[in-house]
Design a protein around this motif. Structure first.
Motif, PDB file in Angstrom:
ATOM      1  N   HIS A 192       0.847  -1.194   0.000  1.00  0.00           N
ATOM      2  CA  HIS A 192       0.000   0.000   0.000  1.00  0.00           C
ATOM      3  C   HIS A 192       0.881   1.242   0.000  1.00  0.00           C
ATOM      4  O   HIS A 192       2.100   1.160   0.202  1.00  0.00           O
ATOM      5  N   THR A 193       0.257   2.386  -0.202  1.00  0.00           N
ATOM      6  CA  THR A 193       0.940   3.673  -0.020  1.00  0.00           C
ATOM      7  C   THR A 193       0.048   4.578   0.826  1.00  0.00           C
ATOM      8  O   THR A 193      -1.162   4.329   0.955  1.00  0.00           O
ATOM      9  N   VAL A 194       0.653   5.613   1.378  1.00  0.00           N
ATOM     10  CA  VAL A 194      -0.106   6.670   2.057  1.00  0.00           C
ATOM     11  C   VAL A 194       0.254   7.951   1.325  1.00  0.00           C
ATOM     12  O   VAL A 194       1.378   8.444   1.444  1.00  0.00           O
ATOM     13  N   THR A 195      -0.689   8.437   0.551  1.00  0.00           N
ATOM     14  CA  THR A 195      -0.392   9.547  -0.351  1.00  0.00           C
ATOM     15  C   THR A 195      -1.486  10.601  -0.266  1.00  0.00           C
ATOM     16  O   THR A 195      -2.667  10.270  -0.383  1.00  0.00           O
ATOM     17  N   ALA A 196      -1.074  11.842  -0.056  1.00  0.00           N
ATOM     18  CA  ALA A 196      -2.047  12.925  -0.030  1.00  0.00           C
ATOM     19  C   ALA A 196      -2.503  13.219  -1.444  1.00  0.00           C
ATOM     20  O   ALA A 196      -1.689  13.292  -2.367  1.00  0.00           O
ATOM     21  N   GLY A 197      -3.797  13.373  -1.622  1.00  0.00           N
ATOM     22  CA  GLY A 197      -4.338  13.603  -2.944  1.00  0.00           C
ATOM     23  C   GLY A 197      -3.973  14.975  -3.483  1.00  0.00           C
ATOM     24  O   GLY A 197      -3.579  15.872  -2.753  1.00  0.00           O
ATOM     25  N   GLY A 198      -4.102  15.101  -4.769  1.00  0.00           N
ATOM     26  CA  GLY A 198      -3.897  16.395  -5.404  1.00  0.00           C
ATOM     27  C   GLY A 198      -2.446  16.841  -5.392  1.00  0.00           C
ATOM     28  O   GLY A 198      -1.663  16.427  -6.231  1.00  0.00           O
ATOM     29  N   ALA A 199      -2.117  17.682  -4.453  1.00  0.00           N
ATOM     30  CA  ALA A 199      -0.807  18.341  -4.465  1.00  0.00           C
ATOM     31  C   ALA A 199       0.329  17.474  -3.947  1.00  0.00           C
ATOM     32  O   ALA A 199       1.453  17.941  -3.809  1.00  0.00           O
ATOM     33  N   ARG A 200       0.045  16.255  -3.643  1.00  0.00           N
ATOM     34  CA  ARG A 200       1.092  15.353  -3.157  1.00  0.00           C
ATOM     35  C   ARG A 200       1.835  15.974  -1.975  1.00  0.00           C
ATOM     36  O   ARG A 200       3.049  16.157  -1.990  1.00  0.00           O
ATOM     37  N   LEU A 201       1.071  16.259  -0.958  1.00  0.00           N
ATOM     38  CA  LEU A 201       1.650  16.896   0.230  1.00  0.00           C
ATOM     39  C   LEU A 201       2.531  15.926   0.998  1.00  0.00           C
ATOM     40  O   LEU A 201       3.492  16.327   1.638  1.00  0.00           O
ATOM     41  N   PHE A 202       2.181  14.679   0.939  1.00  0.00           N
ATOM     42  CA  PHE A 202       3.049  13.658   1.521  1.00  0.00           C
ATOM     43  C   PHE A 202       2.803  12.336   0.814  1.00  0.00           C
ATOM     44  O   PHE A 202       1.725  12.099   0.258  1.00  0.00           O
ATOM     45  N   ASP A 203       3.843  11.531   0.805  1.00  0.00           N
ATOM     46  CA  ASP A 203       3.758  10.256   0.087  1.00  0.00           C
ATOM     47  C   ASP A 203       4.805   9.303   0.658  1.00  0.00           C
ATOM     48  O   ASP A 203       5.994   9.610   0.652  1.00  0.00           O
ATOM     49  N   THR A 204       4.347   8.190   1.148  1.00  0.00           N
ATOM     50  CA  THR A 204       5.288   7.218   1.712  1.00  0.00           C
ATOM     51  C   THR A 204       5.948   6.364   0.642  1.00  0.00           C
ATOM     52  O   THR A 204       6.928   5.684   0.916  1.00  0.00           O
ATOM     53  N   SER A 207       5.772   2.987  -1.813  1.00  0.00           N
ATOM     54  CA  SER A 207       5.247   1.633  -1.555  1.00  0.00           C
ATOM     55  C   SER A 207       5.667   1.134  -0.173  1.00  0.00           C
ATOM     56  O   SER A 207       6.845   1.182   0.172  1.00  0.00           O
ATOM     57  N   ILE A 208       4.689   0.682   0.589  1.00  0.00           N
ATOM     58  CA  ILE A 208       4.968   0.058   1.887  1.00  0.00           C
ATOM     59  C   ILE A 208       4.629  -1.418   1.727  1.00  0.00           C
ATOM     60  O   ILE A 208       3.462  -1.794   1.596  1.00  0.00           O
ATOM     61  N   LYS A 209       5.628  -2.240   1.740  1.00  0.00           N
ATOM     62  CA  LYS A 209       5.394  -3.678   1.539  1.00  0.00           C
ATOM     63  C   LYS A 209       4.712  -4.281   2.766  1.00  0.00           C
ATOM     64  O   LYS A 209       4.732  -3.696   3.849  1.00  0.00           O
ATOM     65  N   PRO A 210       4.120  -5.451   2.593  1.00  0.00           N
ATOM     66  CA  PRO A 210       3.425  -6.086   3.722  1.00  0.00           C
ATOM     67  C   PRO A 210       4.325  -6.244   4.944  1.00  0.00           C
ATOM     68  O   PRO A 210       5.476  -6.664   4.829  1.00  0.00           O
ATOM     69  N   GLY A 211       3.791  -5.841   6.084  1.00  0.00           N
ATOM     70  CA  GLY A 211       4.535  -5.983   7.325  1.00  0.00           C
ATOM     71  C   GLY A 211       5.571  -4.892   7.571  1.00  0.00           C
ATOM     72  O   GLY A 211       6.207  -4.849   8.624  1.00  0.00           O
ATOM     73  N   ARG A 212       5.722  -3.976   6.631  1.00  0.00           N
ATOM     74  CA  ARG A 212       6.730  -2.923   6.757  1.00  0.00           C
ATOM     75  C   ARG A 212       6.112  -1.637   7.307  1.00  0.00           C
ATOM     76  O   ARG A 212       4.899  -1.473   7.347  1.00  0.00           O
ATOM     77  N   THR A 213       6.987  -0.731   7.676  1.00  0.00           N
ATOM     78  CA  THR A 213       6.577   0.545   8.245  1.00  0.00           C
ATOM     79  C   THR A 213       7.224   1.685   7.450  1.00  0.00           C
ATOM     80  O   THR A 213       8.332   1.530   6.947  1.00  0.00           O
ATOM     81  N   ALA A 214       6.527   2.775   7.341  1.00  0.00           N
ATOM     82  CA  ALA A 214       7.080   3.970   6.680  1.00  0.00           C
ATOM     83  C   ALA A 214       6.662   5.191   7.480  1.00  0.00           C
ATOM     84  O   ALA A 214       5.650   5.165   8.197  1.00  0.00           O
ATOM     85  N   THR A 215       7.445   6.234   7.394  1.00  0.00           N
ATOM     86  CA  THR A 215       7.097   7.473   8.089  1.00  0.00           C
ATOM     87  C   THR A 215       7.018   8.622   7.095  1.00  0.00           C
ATOM     88  O   THR A 215       7.642   8.595   6.038  1.00  0.00           O
ATOM     89  N   PHE A 216       6.221   9.608   7.454  1.00  0.00           N
ATOM     90  CA  PHE A 216       6.153  10.834   6.658  1.00  0.00           C
ATOM     91  C   PHE A 216       5.881  12.000   7.593  1.00  0.00           C
ATOM     92  O   PHE A 216       5.450  11.810   8.738  1.00  0.00           O
ATOM     93  N   ARG A 217       6.171  13.186   7.119  1.00  0.00           N
ATOM     94  CA  ARG A 217       5.954  14.383   7.932  1.00  0.00           C
ATOM     95  C   ARG A 217       4.627  15.031   7.541  1.00  0.00           C
ATOM     96  O   ARG A 217       4.371  15.248   6.349  1.00  0.00           O
ATOM     97  N   ALA A 218       3.824  15.304   8.532  1.00  0.00           N
ATOM     98  CA  ALA A 218       2.531  15.951   8.277  1.00  0.00           C
ATOM     99  C   ALA A 218       2.748  17.378   7.768  1.00  0.00           C
ATOM    100  O   ALA A 218       3.776  17.997   8.080  1.00  0.00           O
ATOM    101  N   PRO A 219       1.830  17.888   6.984  1.00  0.00           N
ATOM    102  CA  PRO A 219       1.960  19.275   6.502  1.00  0.00           C
ATOM    103  C   PRO A 219       2.084  20.256   7.665  1.00  0.00           C
ATOM    104  O   PRO A 219       1.571  20.018   8.764  1.00  0.00           O
ATOM    105  N   GLY A 220       2.771  21.359   7.426  1.00  0.00           N
ATOM    106  CA  GLY A 220       2.985  22.353   8.471  1.00  0.00           C
ATOM    107  C   GLY A 220       1.800  23.286   8.668  1.00  0.00           C
ATOM    108  O   GLY A 220       1.760  24.032   9.649  1.00  0.00           O
ATOM    109  N   ARG A 221       0.877  23.263   7.741  1.00  0.00           N
ATOM    110  CA  ARG A 221      -0.274  24.163   7.839  1.00  0.00           C
ATOM    111  C   ARG A 221      -1.510  23.394   8.323  1.00  0.00           C
ATOM    112  O   ARG A 221      -1.759  22.276   7.862  1.00  0.00           O
ATOM    113  N   ALA A 222      -2.223  24.030   9.230  1.00  0.00           N
ATOM    114  CA  ALA A 222      -3.425  23.383   9.766  1.00  0.00           C
ATOM    115  C   ALA A 222      -4.450  23.164   8.648  1.00  0.00           C
ATOM    116  O   ALA A 222      -4.570  23.979   7.725  1.00  0.00           O
TER     117      ALA A 222
END
Lengths: 147, 132
Positions: free
Chosen positions: B83-95, B97-112
């Motif tokens: 799977h991936t964790v990807t912000a729609g549109g402007a691609r604010l964050f994108d991990t 590919s996260i393979k099964p059983g794996r972990t990924a990190t990303f930084r949340a946007p700085g704007r509320a």
């Protein structure tokens, strides 16, 4: 003026032509959906990627559609039936059973019936039925089902 | 074609359709595995150090995660497929590919704000990250 020796088209022939069109359309739909989705699924990999397998399915389905429509021989119809039946069987298997990642294959389990999956399954199902009709109603003897 | 071959083709076709096509209208029933497709949505709140979201049964959990601006979010893939964790549109964050059983990190946007993200492989998977 020479007499017209052309025989009128028989209903059976018309039905077979319609089945050919349906089989080719179903296979073309199958090929289109798999080709379009292949890039998205490149991230699902083992030794072989799911995207690559989708491209193989698309190529086989496109070839089968051509054979059914142009070659019009039992060999081509059988190949088309195998492609459609195999594709539909795998689609259903990976929807309802989490078979894991056997051998070089990636884990392609996906229980969700997305619109694309419904479209591919519809195309495959139509192709299966149409090719079965073609194979079961094939005429024997010297008369060939060719134009 | 021999009669037996014709019979085999017909039988295989009937078996195939009996096995699955009828279930298309009921994907969650029958012989389907025990995975739940529609878990109840939950809302999570981040700790100051970061937040964690889980991907399981083709669902992001919690469905709405709240974090602080710039927080580190850890995504854990507990599914058997990528799977991936990807912000729609402007691609604010994108991990990626996260393979099964794996972990990924990303930084949340700085704007509320409220950010909808998806899995790019399975676009029907959607959830929300709220930054505040």
């Amino acid at each position: 003026m020479a007499p017209d020796h052309r025989a009128p088209r028989r209903p059976g022939r018309i039905a077979r032509d319609a089945a050919r069109l349906l089989a080719a359309a179903g296979l073309a739909l199958d090929a289109y959906v798999h080709a379009r989705l292949a890039g998205r699924y490149d991230g699902v990999t083992a030794t072989i990627g799911q995207g690559m397998l989708f491209r193989v399915e698309a190529a086989l389905a496109a070839l089968a559609a051509l054979l059914v429509l142009v070659w019009r021989r039992p060999g081509g119809d059988t190949f088309a039936w195998l492609v459609a039946t195999g594709g539909l069987a795998l689609l259903l298997l990976y929807t309802y059973v989490d078979v894991g990642a056997p051998g070089p294959l990636p884990d392609m389990y996906e229980p969700h019936w997305s619109a694309d999956k419904k479209l591919a399954a519809l195309g495959q199902a139509v192709a299966v039925l149409a090719t079965v009709f073609l194979l079961l109603t094939r005429t024997r003897g010297p008369r060939r089902d060719r134009r | 074609m021999r009669k037996t071959a014709r019979t085999a083709v017909a039988a295989a076709t009937v078996a195939l359709f009996a096995a699955g096509v009828g279930d298309c209208s009921n994907p969650g029933g029958g012989t389907a595995p025990s995975r739940s497709r529609t878990p109840a949505p939950r809302t999570g709140t981040a700790t100051p150090a970061g937040a964690r979201l889980t991907i399981k049964d083709f669902t992001f959990r919690p469905a709405n995660l709240s974090v602080r601006p710039g927080a580190t979010v850890t995504a854990v893939n507990e599914d058997s497929t990528t799977h991936t964790v990807t912000a729609g549109g402007a691609r604010l964050f994108d991990t990626g590919s996260i393979k099964p059983g794996r972990t990924a990190t990303f930084r949340a946007p700085g704007r509320a704000g409220r950010y909808t993200y998806t899995c790019t492989i399975h676009p029907y998977m959607k959830a929300t990250l709220t930054v505040r």
